[in-house]
Design an enzyme around this catalytic site. Sequence first.
Site: not given
Ligand code: DGL
Length: 283
Positions: A16-17, A79-81, A158, A190-192
């Site tokens: 992930d990011s 990560c969805n992105t 974060e 978004c996984t966050h």
């Molecule tokens: N956790 C990420 C997602 O699922 C990315 C969040 C990001 O870096 O913008 O989209």
Amino acid sequence: MKSRNSNTAVKIGIFDSGIGGLSVVRATHELLPGLDIIYVADQAHVPYGRRQMTEIRSFSEQITRFLLAQGVDLVVVACNTASAAALKYLRQTFPSLPIVGMEPAVKPASQQSLTRAVGILATPATFQGELYQSLVHKYGEGLQIYQDTCAGLVEEIEAGHLKGSNTRHILEMALEPMLANKVDTIVLGCTHYPFVLSLLREIAGDKIQVIDPAPAVARRVGTLLKSEFDYQDHPDKKASFNFFTSAAPILFQYQIDTLLGYQGEIQKLIWKNEDGLEIETKE
Ligand code: DGL
């Protein structure tokens, strides 16, 4: 990649990011407690959500190459992105590697919503991607969809501000129009975001259904490992974790301790422009 059907020493890579993919690590470890996991957090580049698709694709390719060099048998784009920007490309580039990606849960939301109004929280890049557009096209008929990019929320998570006033404000702004329009289902795209679930529940109430796709991703990993490598989890085998970050390992250690509490080695990765990622060597 290891030969197929070698149940022993199967390990997977998850990236992930940043710390968002740890929500997928958690769900995967709960389902498959003996599975070895290598995790990469590209915290030098977080957030991905406001970056160009081509840039996210290039980061995702280099991280996948790094994970392959570590001997992983399967990669989860947690990560969805990155999935929106790179999943198709990664599958073309690494045709023999099983890859599990993520997509906003529009289909389950559509199946479950009684009010026919759903809210989707995801990053700008995820909303712009073809993957999301095709899901809305396929499953969005007769459904009112309210989207929000929750600007700044990934940065707050974060920073560890899971209950902070700014975090609350971002969520309230996102949820207010959704609740006013009677959404009964909210998708965490978004996984966050699973890490602010309790705050989201405080704001939205207990009656709202919240869909976190992490358990479904973990089940997909289990199914693929079984079919590709005949993997079976052994309850007496203890999982090993190797964590990598492209930013500060000390901060990442703290985040892992706070969010998961799992023990594992943490190493720093360095981006080498053309040659991808390298592990920092200790003097
Ligand atoms: N956790 C990420 C997602 O699922 C990315 C969040 C990001 O870096 O913008 O989209």
